[in-house]
Design a protein around this motif. Structure first.
Motif, PDB file in Angstrom:
ATOM      1  N   ALA A  42       5.326  -5.515 -10.093  1.00  0.00           N
ATOM      2  CA  ALA A  42       4.929  -4.556  -9.075  1.00  0.00           C
ATOM      3  C   ALA A  42       5.062  -3.131  -9.601  1.00  0.00           C
ATOM      4  O   ALA A  42       4.185  -2.289  -9.386  1.00  0.00           O
ATOM      5  CB  ALA A  42       5.771  -4.746  -7.822  1.00  0.00           C
TER       6      ALA A  42
ATOM      7  N   LEU B 225       1.911   1.819  -3.606  1.00  0.00           N
ATOM      8  CA  LEU B 225       0.803   2.328  -4.409  1.00  0.00           C
ATOM      9  C   LEU B 225       0.561   3.808  -4.128  1.00  0.00           C
ATOM     10  O   LEU B 225       0.431   4.623  -5.050  1.00  0.00           O
ATOM     11  CB  LEU B 225      -0.448   1.503  -4.095  1.00  0.00           C
ATOM     12  CG  LEU B 225      -1.606   1.539  -5.054  1.00  0.00           C
ATOM     13  CD1 LEU B 225      -1.185   1.056  -6.421  1.00  0.00           C
ATOM     14  CD2 LEU B 225      -2.728   0.654  -4.528  1.00  0.00           C
TER      15      LEU B 225
ATOM     16  N   LEU C 294      -2.563  -7.751  -8.545  1.00  0.00           N
ATOM     17  CA  LEU C 294      -1.858  -8.005  -7.286  1.00  0.00           C
ATOM     18  C   LEU C 294      -2.068  -9.449  -6.847  1.00  0.00           C
ATOM     19  O   LEU C 294      -1.126 -10.130  -6.416  1.00  0.00           O
ATOM     20  CB  LEU C 294      -2.348  -7.028  -6.215  1.00  0.00           C
ATOM     21  CG  LEU C 294      -1.610  -7.101  -4.894  1.00  0.00           C
ATOM     22  CD1 LEU C 294      -0.118  -6.871  -5.088  1.00  0.00           C
ATOM     23  CD2 LEU C 294      -2.169  -6.068  -3.931  1.00  0.00           C
TER      24      LEU C 294
ATOM     25  N   ILE D 200       0.849  -1.201   0.000  1.00  0.00           N
ATOM     26  CA  ILE D 200       0.000   0.000   0.000  1.00  0.00           C
ATOM     27  C   ILE D 200       0.883   1.250   0.000  1.00  0.00           C
ATOM     28  O   ILE D 200       0.537   2.266  -0.602  1.00  0.00           O
ATOM     29  CB  ILE D 200      -1.021   0.034   1.160  1.00  0.00           C
ATOM     30  CG1 ILE D 200      -0.331   0.021   2.522  1.00  0.00           C
ATOM     31  CG2 ILE D 200      -2.019  -1.103   1.063  1.00  0.00           C
ATOM     32  CD1 ILE D 200      -1.286   0.330   3.669  1.00  0.00           C
TER      33      ILE D 200
ATOM     34  N   MET E 256      -3.364 -13.272  -0.147  1.00  0.00           N
ATOM     35  CA  MET E 256      -3.635 -13.028  -1.557  1.00  0.00           C
ATOM     36  C   MET E 256      -5.017 -13.528  -1.978  1.00  0.00           C
ATOM     37  O   MET E 256      -5.604 -13.003  -2.925  1.00  0.00           O
ATOM     38  CB  MET E 256      -2.551 -13.705  -2.413  1.00  0.00           C
ATOM     39  CG  MET E 256      -1.244 -12.943  -2.397  1.00  0.00           C
ATOM     40  SD  MET E 256      -1.408 -11.281  -3.101  1.00  0.00           S
ATOM     41  CE  MET E 256       0.184 -10.571  -2.665  1.00  0.00           C
TER      42      MET E 256
ATOM     43  N   LEU F  41       2.369  -2.305 -12.091  1.00  0.00           N
ATOM     44  CA  LEU F  41       1.097  -2.189 -11.389  1.00  0.00           C
ATOM     45  C   LEU F  41       0.947  -0.814 -10.744  1.00  0.00           C
ATOM     46  O   LEU F  41      -0.006  -0.079 -11.025  1.00  0.00           O
ATOM     47  CB  LEU F  41       1.010  -3.291 -10.322  1.00  0.00           C
ATOM     48  CG  LEU F  41      -0.077  -3.166  -9.263  1.00  0.00           C
ATOM     49  CD1 LEU F  41      -1.452  -3.186  -9.897  1.00  0.00           C
ATOM     50  CD2 LEU F  41       0.021  -4.299  -8.247  1.00  0.00           C
ATOM     51  N   VAL F  42       1.927  -0.430  -9.901  1.00  0.00           N
ATOM     52  CA  VAL F  42       1.739   0.817  -9.151  1.00  0.00           C
ATOM     53  C   VAL F  42       1.802   2.038 -10.055  1.00  0.00           C
ATOM     54  O   VAL F  42       1.179   3.058  -9.758  1.00  0.00           O
ATOM     55  CB  VAL F  42       2.742   0.955  -7.981  1.00  0.00           C
ATOM     56  CG1 VAL F  42       2.554  -0.167  -6.989  1.00  0.00           C
ATOM     57  CG2 VAL F  42       4.175   1.015  -8.441  1.00  0.00           C
TER      58      VAL F  42
ATOM     59  N   VAL G  50       4.264 -15.353  -7.414  1.00  0.00           N
ATOM     60  CA  VAL G  50       5.401 -15.418  -6.496  1.00  0.00           C
ATOM     61  C   VAL G  50       5.400 -16.759  -5.762  1.00  0.00           C
ATOM     62  O   VAL G  50       6.446 -17.415  -5.635  1.00  0.00           O
ATOM     63  CB  VAL G  50       5.333 -14.230  -5.515  1.00  0.00           C
ATOM     64  CG1 VAL G  50       6.305 -14.434  -4.377  1.00  0.00           C
ATOM     65  CG2 VAL G  50       5.636 -12.938  -6.247  1.00  0.00           C
TER      66      VAL G  50
ATOM     67  N   ILE H  90      -6.793  -3.264  -0.278  1.00  0.00           N
ATOM     68  CA  ILE H  90      -5.682  -4.216  -0.255  1.00  0.00           C
ATOM     69  C   ILE H  90      -5.290  -4.532   1.179  1.00  0.00           C
ATOM     70  O   ILE H  90      -5.129  -5.696   1.558  1.00  0.00           O
ATOM     71  CB  ILE H  90      -4.453  -3.637  -1.005  1.00  0.00           C
ATOM     72  CG1 ILE H  90      -4.705  -3.609  -2.506  1.00  0.00           C
ATOM     73  CG2 ILE H  90      -3.197  -4.449  -0.696  1.00  0.00           C
ATOM     74  CD1 ILE H  90      -3.617  -2.923  -3.305  1.00  0.00           C
TER      75      ILE H  90
ATOM     76  N   PHE I 218      -5.901  -8.214   2.469  1.00  0.00           N
ATOM     77  CA  PHE I 218      -4.659  -8.953   2.671  1.00  0.00           C
ATOM     78  C   PHE I 218      -4.507  -9.370   4.136  1.00  0.00           C
ATOM     79  O   PHE I 218      -4.130 -10.498   4.448  1.00  0.00           O
ATOM     80  CB  PHE I 218      -3.466  -8.100   2.254  1.00  0.00           C
ATOM     81  CG  PHE I 218      -2.201  -8.879   2.045  1.00  0.00           C
ATOM     82  CD1 PHE I 218      -1.687  -9.050   0.781  1.00  0.00           C
ATOM     83  CD2 PHE I 218      -1.523  -9.444   3.112  1.00  0.00           C
ATOM     84  CE1 PHE I 218      -0.521  -9.767   0.574  1.00  0.00           C
ATOM     85  CE2 PHE I 218      -0.361 -10.173   2.927  1.00  0.00           C
ATOM     86  CZ  PHE I 218       0.144 -10.336   1.650  1.00  0.00           C
TER      87      PHE I 218
ATOM     88  N   PHE J  24      -0.095 -11.622  -9.070  1.00  0.00           N
ATOM     89  CA  PHE J  24       1.295 -11.418  -8.700  1.00  0.00           C
ATOM     90  C   PHE J  24       1.632 -12.300  -7.496  1.00  0.00           C
ATOM     91  O   PHE J  24       2.658 -12.998  -7.475  1.00  0.00           O
ATOM     92  CB  PHE J  24       1.483  -9.938  -8.399  1.00  0.00           C
ATOM     93  CG  PHE J  24       2.804  -9.572  -7.807  1.00  0.00           C
ATOM     94  CD1 PHE J  24       3.987  -9.870  -8.468  1.00  0.00           C
ATOM     95  CD2 PHE J  24       2.875  -8.898  -6.591  1.00  0.00           C
ATOM     96  CE1 PHE J  24       5.208  -9.509  -7.918  1.00  0.00           C
ATOM     97  CE2 PHE J  24       4.091  -8.545  -6.047  1.00  0.00           C
ATOM     98  CZ  PHE J  24       5.255  -8.847  -6.706  1.00  0.00           C
ATOM     99  N   GLY J  25       0.743 -12.279  -6.505  1.00  0.00           N
ATOM    100  CA  GLY J  25       0.954 -13.103  -5.319  1.00  0.00           C
ATOM    101  C   GLY J  25       0.996 -14.581  -5.678  1.00  0.00           C
ATOM    102  O   GLY J  25       1.864 -15.337  -5.208  1.00  0.00           O
TER     103      GLY J  25
ATOM    104  N   ILE K  93      -8.261   1.827  -3.077  1.00  0.00           N
ATOM    105  CA  ILE K  93      -7.626   0.556  -3.427  1.00  0.00           C
ATOM    106  C   ILE K  93      -6.660   0.132  -2.323  1.00  0.00           C
ATOM    107  O   ILE K  93      -6.589  -1.047  -1.951  1.00  0.00           O
ATOM    108  CB  ILE K  93      -6.894   0.670  -4.786  1.00  0.00           C
ATOM    109  CG1 ILE K  93      -7.897   0.935  -5.916  1.00  0.00           C
ATOM    110  CG2 ILE K  93      -6.110  -0.592  -5.098  1.00  0.00           C
ATOM    111  CD1 ILE K  93      -7.264   1.243  -7.257  1.00  0.00           C
ATOM    112  N   ALA K  94      -5.932   1.113  -1.771  1.00  0.00           N
ATOM    113  CA  ALA K  94      -4.960   0.786  -0.721  1.00  0.00           C
ATOM    114  C   ALA K  94      -5.660   0.208   0.510  1.00  0.00           C
ATOM    115  O   ALA K  94      -5.217  -0.798   1.068  1.00  0.00           O
ATOM    116  CB  ALA K  94      -4.150   2.025  -0.351  1.00  0.00           C
TER     117      ALA K  94
END
Lengths: 768, 768
Positions: free
Chosen positions: B673, A583, B556, A580, B482, B676-677, B563, B473, B477, B559-560, B469-470
């Motif tokens: 990442a 972002l 995201l 976060i 994820m 994305l950001v 990974v 997340i 999360f 992405f998770g 969005i933050a």
């Protein structure tokens, strides 16, 4: 590990000596500029001086001399110059007054926050990185950080102010020299830029050097504490730079956009026409924004990368073994850089001569190439004598073994990455190449396609610089961790004196052109200053490229130092606190740009209304029989910039504090990384888009090729479309774009300075 | 851990039942739309139907009926419609042909890469996450991944194509209904949007459900392998969407910009004037870009978030315990979402009536609010019956205990974050609020200030969505790692049928207006369709907001999953491999935007030349006595978009492969990442800037307030400035902006699919 070849006493001589030589050199340059007299009776002697002076420029006068005997013109130029100098001085004093209050308040805050880390205790504490030793109390760090913060702010002010002084001293002199030919005008403008470049580089180095030696009297062998408090120097320099860039940027672009919208678009009068009430404000703006603001900015970068390198070195073998020579390696590199730039300058002023307008841009480019090549040798030399053959560098908890040639490569890769960025920027912003010509061509179908192509050009121009920065980061990090990155940044900035000289040359030429127009001089004079200015546009873009590239490296190095100091060993993107942060950090440059662009827009609207009002209400203004009221326009720009620089400034200064206190160091790390990776892109694309639009317009105006002539002349539909693009580019390239590199650097250095506080008291929200 | 209330057999009934209901519902809507006859002899009965149909709309006809008896108009409308439908179908077939070749090649590549992981061995292997068990061979994953890839691509094609079919079926019918009043036209356009929304949601769900059940026949209890190969579905859907968005986006904007530049700016003829040769291409573009492209895009998001959730669930307790109900929780949420949307639609078509143009925008907004509120209840219910009270979720190597109410909150937070993003977007792009009005006001001083204010508005509009969005997340999360983020994304997309309905409504209304103009219908008809279209602009921006917000969450989550699959446990920003990835990743959206913007610009220039040529060379064209050559313009758009979609498509598709193979999974993580950001910010700001410019222009044109009238009327200087802004915004909001969310999603899903390959064979450069 081994010894350095250069003894500590050698360092104690070398650094101040280089600084003093640079100051002396810049005073000589200033003296040479001052020989162009701004009073009618001194005129003839000046002409004689110029013709057969000690530099042997007699052969310069290949172009026809114009109006050398017209005393009236000289008087007018002197008048205009003093009006510009007065406006600039008055604005800077107003700005410094307001920012001064803020700085004092922030200094108090710094002291309180850092002092509270150990509850203002005066007893010694165990060191952070070496718990077997005792270090000075946190209170001492608080006091000395505050002092170095104020020192940095003060040096930044001095750098900006002196730059403005020489620029407003040189502008009219450049105009007058332009009567004798483009070569003489070029020399005058370039010498003045060099005065600023060398004064700034020398001051930055000298003040830092003196501060380290004085602080050492108290800290003794506690280098960890000593260099931790020195980082305040970078914070002070950058905080001042932020307000200088934002305030100056809003000032200059409000005036510029306002003047152009009414003068060029509505009234069809030329740029810098003395009938335009905003014309003085516009010229003042060049000096407070592009000169003072940029000077503060680059000083900030220099101070921060030095501090980042020093703070990492202090917890590496240099600091642990108290190897003073190796410890001051960053300052030695800068000292040698100054000498290299001094030699480089002679290539422009004494070894070669400019005889034609076409030689200007190559001459400036040659400066970059010569300084980079000489500096590469210099770096190798310095690394050989000032570094032990092998040493260790702190790398997030462990010590990494580094050879001196590896560190030398780190500096060199930064230096050469800077050159690549410079050349790419030139390719995308100079109208000698196809990208700008394509943008100019798209003006055929109007302003909309011009803007679409310009935005696309800016986006595209990001690609190679980012790869250059990425390679630079990878190489320097692999060799010497965060120290390598800090040294790469310093490598990029090692030729700062030359960079600043060619950068400052631009606005001085711009002003010179303005003065020629206002003084009603022959159009041939204006053509010569225009040619100087067009080259200046490109070099200004190159300067911004350097500033952004170095800012990216600097803030990464500071980020690394912050993470070490805050006691975290990984910044894991897979942690929600970090992602976060990433972002939101990536969003900050947008927020900041929204503020600054809107500020320029609103201030420009006010300016437009005032200029329209004067044209409508002052009889005889359009006919040139009445004088406009310049002062009101100057006041509008001053008021707007002072008022509007507060919110973006507060955003940048408060974000690290709020995030650090409420969310803690992990989220703050994310914010720093996010704003870094996103801000660099916007900054580069905004600067290059703006530069390209400006030069697309100049391309059409100059009409130097068959293609350009089909688009022109001035006043044609494609030209009008180009003017719209140029106006949109103004806030992008001179306000929001260049301020963004301060945003990313400043947040990083502020986090580093407050790291002990955040590590102790931060992350309140997640502690609940 | 406990049992779920809903037995597995219930799931096997519920999901297909919901899909079938949705398909039936959309067929009913289609039937209702088809009752508006496009042939003169059917006209009277259609009018009667409409007046006293079973829906009881008799009271609708509060506005004067216009030209209901003019059979000629109906014939013209039918003609234009068939020209548009033909153009759109022909373009899509051409596009699918080229993309089809690419898809087959990529399918082969997928098979080879994934098959090579275990050297095409046919023997079973130990499972990745549970080494005590035996899983199906990598070759099986390669085969089934390829199949699901093709399935995804095919479903995406079907979604886009069916959407285009209904849209080109409904546009002329909306025009004809507009003669009877704005309410009837609204219902027709909205019903048609609903057909697309429900067909797409149902197809996406049904195909995925069937694929899982079929794959299960082979995989049996190896759910790890089963759901790993299902991710190909997301990759296929998104790859197709990329080309659809980019190709369609270039098509529509080349035509739109080209038509406007000559028609509106040079020739002063109205938008959609039949004399403009590019007018058919422009209307075709709305259908292939804004309808087919957007449909593929949202289908891609839906498929990817489902796949991301499933792949994480398969290695969590759901998969380990083989709890089929809980495993299919993501599909159950989507099924309930369809039912919720079905009820919500009735509020627009049957429970309320539109009597005035002012009621359109509130009616559409009400759709969002109703669906979100109903869905909140639905989510709670579903989480209660379809999840065990407590379970564990895989979290980068460990298992995290999650309660069912926590997961329910993850879905809900995504749902509500979507609503917030929607409302913020509306605030910044609707001309009912001050931001757009300020932009319109800045047109007083010309196009430059309009652009400056518009860009600033776009930058500013990023702030709140990013915070939303933050928060989303962080909450999801923290609750469920994820998996929580994937479910938040699905929550945001759970009301996709309604979202698509109001989104597709826009281009249909836009087309309806174009047809009215081309058919030479009364200006009052055009006013009604304009009002529908203005609301559509805002809802289109809202739709883009949803698409971007969900894309951020989806990528995201992917992405998770990547990974985890690639076997790395941390992505440390302090590692040079990661930070250079971050930096380069953050640059990719700029590179991509540069390509797409330049493509639109170049194609528009070609279009301009052709349109100018026709105006100059076809006698009688301006007078309306000769017909323009529409087909050449359609061909220019088609050729340009097919040719120009390759480079940006290749950039997105090849980057993960190149980075993964040469630099390895760590750098690839950084790239994902970073893109994305950075991409989210550009996408939001580009969409909103474009939407704001469009509506600022409409604000001046409509002249609905005192302030708006001082800026207008059409043709005034401020209006011309607004048109320039609108034109610049076209590629931003309809080409580069919305394509960016596919960029970030697609790179993530591609990395996930190829993760086994990269983990085995990747990072060649660092291995040397």
């Amino acid at each position: 590990m081994g010894e350095t070849l250069l003894p500590a006493i050698g360092v104690e001589i070398l650094i101040p000596a280089c600084a003093v030589v640079a100051i002396a050199f810049s005073l000589v340059q200033w003296h040479l500029v001052s020989r162009v007299k701004l009073s009618p009776h001194g005129l003839d002697s000046a002409a004689t001086d110029g013709g057969a002076g000690k530099n042997g420029h007699a052969e310069y006068l290949i172009e026809e001399e114009e109006g050398l005997t017209d005393h009236n013109v000289v008087l007018k130029c002197a008048d205009i110059q003093s009006a510009i100098a007065e406006g600039a001085t008055s604005f800077l004093f107003t700005e410094y007054k307001y920012v001064g209050i803020f700085m004092v308040a922030f200094a108090v805050l710094t002291f309180l926050f850092l002092g509270s880390v150990e509850g203002f205790s005066t007893s010694s504490q165990t060191c952070t990185y070496d718990p077997t030793k005792l270090c000075k109390p946190a209170l001492a760090t608080a006091i000395f950080s505050t002092i170095s913060f104020l020192l940095g702010a003060f040096t930044s002010v001095a750098s900006g102010f002196l730059g403005m002084k020489i620029a407003t001293y040189a502008n009219a002199r450049t105009t007058l020299e332009a009567r004798k030919g483009v070569g003489k005008a070029f020399i005058t403008a370039f010498r003045s830029g060099a005065v600023m470049g060398f004064l700034l580089a020398a001051n930055g180095l000298l003040v830092l050097y003196i501060a380290i030696n004085l602080f050492k009297l108290y800290y003794g062998d506690d280098w960890e504490g000593l260099f931790e408090s020195i980082t305040g120097y970078g914070l002070g320099g950058s905080s001042m730079a932020l307000f200088g860039r934002v305030g100056g940027g809003i000032y200059t672009k409000a005036a510029d956009v306002g003047a152009d919208l009414v003068g060029k678009v509505e009234r069809n009068i030329p740029e810098d026409d003395p009938r335009n009430p905003a014309v003085i404000a516009d010229n003042v703006g060049d000096n407070v924004g592009d000169i003072a603001g940029m000077g503060s900015d680059l000083f900030g970068s220099y101070a921060e990368s030095s501090c980042a390198a020093l703070v990492v070195a202090s917890i590496s073998s240099f600091g642990i073994n108290h190897d003073f020579t190796a410890m001051l390696y960053p300052l030695i590199v800068s000292s040698v850089g100054i000498l290299v730039c001094l030699i480089t300058t002679l290539f422009a002023t004494d070894f070669f001569e400019i005889k034609d307008v076409k030689e200007i841009e190559p001459a400036l480019k040659r400066q970059l190439i010569i300084s980079t090549m000489l500096m590469t040798v210099g770096v190798a030399l310095v690394s050989w004598i000032a570094l032990p053959p092998s040493f260790t560098i702190f790398n997030f908890g462990s010590q990494k073994v580094v050879k001196n040639w590896q560190l030398s490569l780190c500096v060199a890769v930064g230096l050469w990455a800077g050159l690549i960025i410079g050349f790419v920027t030139e390719y995308y912003t100079s109208n000698a190449y196809s990208p700008v010509q394509d943008v100019a061509d798209s003006c055929r179908t109007g302003a909309a396609t011009n803007v679409i192509f310009g935005l696309a050009l800016g986006y595209k121009s990001v690609i190679i610089p980012i790869f250059a920065i990425a390679v630079c980061i990878y190489v320097s990090f692999s060799f010497a961790a965060m120290y390598g990155i800090a040294m790469a940044a310093l490598g990029m900035l090692s030729t700062i004196a030359t960079g600043l000289a060619i950068d400052a040359y631009g606005p001085i030429s711009d002003n010179a052109g303005g003065i020629a127009e206002m003084a009603g001089m022959n159009h041939r004079i204006r053509e010569r200053t225009d040619a100087l200015d067009a080259a200046g546009n490109t070099t200004a873009a190159i300067g911004k490229g350097f500033a952004i590239g170095s800012a990216a490296l600097v803030s990464l190095a500071l980020f690394g130092a912050f993470v070490s100091r805050a006691g975290i060993s990984t910044v894991d993107v897979l942690s929600p606190k970090v992602i976060i942060g990433l972002l939101v950090g990536a969003m900050l440059p947008y927020w900041f740009s929204a503020m600054t662009m809107k500020s320029v827009g609103s201030a420009a609207l006010k300016m437009v209304e005032e200029v329209r009002r004067q044209f409508n209400s002052i009889p005889g203004l359009m006919e040139g029989t009445a004088k406009p009221d310049y002062a009101t326009c100057v006041k509008i720009s001053t008021d707007a910039s002072i008022k509007e620089m507060i919110p973006p400034g507060a955003l940048v200064m408060l974000t690290p504090l709020i995030v650090g206190i409420l969310f803690g160091v992990e989220t703050l790390s994310g914010v720093l990384a996010g704003s870094l990776v996103s801000g660099v892109q916007i900054a580069i694309s905004a600067s290059n888009t703006g530069g390209a639009w400006d030069n697309a317009k100049k391309y059409i105006e100059a009409g130097a090729s068959e293609h350009a002539r089909t688009l022109g002349p001035k006043g044609s539909d494609p030209h009008k479309a180009a003017v719209i693009g140029d106006t949109i580019g103004d806030p992008l390239k001179d306000t929001s774009g260049p301020s963004l590199n301060i945003l990313i650097k400043l947040m990083a250095v502020e986090s580093l300075v407050f790291a002990p506080f955040f590590a102790t008291h931060g992350g309140l929200l997640f502690k609940i």
